[in-house]
Design an enzyme around this catalytic site. Structure first.
Site, mmCIF file in Angstrom:
data_model
loop_
_atom_site.group_PDB
_atom_site.id
_atom_site.type_symbol
_atom_site.label_atom_id
_atom_site.label_comp_id
_atom_site.label_asym_id
_atom_site.label_seq_id
_atom_site.Cartn_x
_atom_site.Cartn_y
_atom_site.Cartn_z
ATOM 1 N N ASP A 14 3.947 0.468 -2.498
ATOM 2 C CA ASP A 14 5.113 1.240 -2.900
ATOM 3 C C ASP A 14 5.032 1.363 -4.424
ATOM 4 O OD1 ASP A 14 7.835 2.379 -2.708
ATOM 5 O OD2 ASP A 14 8.402 0.502 -3.701
ATOM 6 N N ASP A 16 7.850 2.233 -6.996
ATOM 7 C CA ASP A 16 8.960 1.745 -7.812
ATOM 8 C C ASP A 16 9.431 0.363 -7.373
ATOM 9 O OD1 ASP A 16 8.956 4.185 -9.261
ATOM 10 O OD2 ASP A 16 10.086 5.126 -7.643
#
Length: 185
Positions: A14, A16
């Site tokens: 992922d 952020d």
């Protein structure tokens, strides 16, 4: 088949709050800064010869808060700071759009697996929320949660594996010793 029996070929991250510090709806490449242990984690992944990718929900596009080009510029900066990554996939849709790519649906993971030429079972996903874990599970990939301040207690309890930071998550996936004081479960 048990995870230990499937050869791990790539790790998808992922973006952020996993690879880089979350700046909500960030469209400014100058605001990109790596999460603690991100450099160490990626060095270990690449030293093992594994491929890398990023799978990220970017609902700010659907909300009109940033453009796809701004997301691409931020991604390019992440590539400069931590990359290069072998594949990038992001979902531009909002939570109510019903698309197949928005995590926790498997579309981003499946697309990245296809681009890399691997079966989803040969991938792992590392993220900071339950949607990341859900996307991995729905695609048939392994998953490790690295909780942050926004990770809900129920997401931690439901995660298949939990690590205190990105380097520990990678070590856990690779069967490496997790550094002292950074126990994973």
């Amino acid at each position: 088949m048990d995870d230990r029996d499937r050869p791990l070929r790539a790790i998808l991250f992922d973006r952020d709050d996993t690879l880089v510090v979350d700046v909500p709806y960030n469209g400014d490449p100058d605001r990109v800064s790596p999460m603690p242990t991100a450099v160490e984690a990626l060095r270990l992944v690449r030293a093992r010869g594994l491929r890398t990718g990023v799978v990220s929900n970017q609902s700010g596009i659907a909300r009109g808060m940033l453009s796809a080009d701004e997301v691409r510029r931020v991604n390019a900066r992440v590539d400069e700071v931590l990359g290069p990554f072998d594949v990038w996939r992001f979902c531009p849709h909002g939570p109510d759009d019903g698309c197949a790519c928005r995590k926790p649906r498997p579309g981003l993971v499946l697309s990245a697996a296809d681009a890399l030429g691997f079966a989803p079972a040969q991938l792992a996903v590392i993220g900071d929320i339950g949607a990341d874990m859900g996307a991995a599970a729905a695609a048939g990939a392994r998953a490790v949660l690295v909780p942050t301040a926004r990770t809900l207690p129920d997401e931690i309890a439901a995660a298949p594996r939990v690590a205190p930071d990105l380097a520990a998550a990678v070590a856990l996936l690779l069967g490496e010793p997790v550094p002292a004081g950074r126990a994973a479960s």
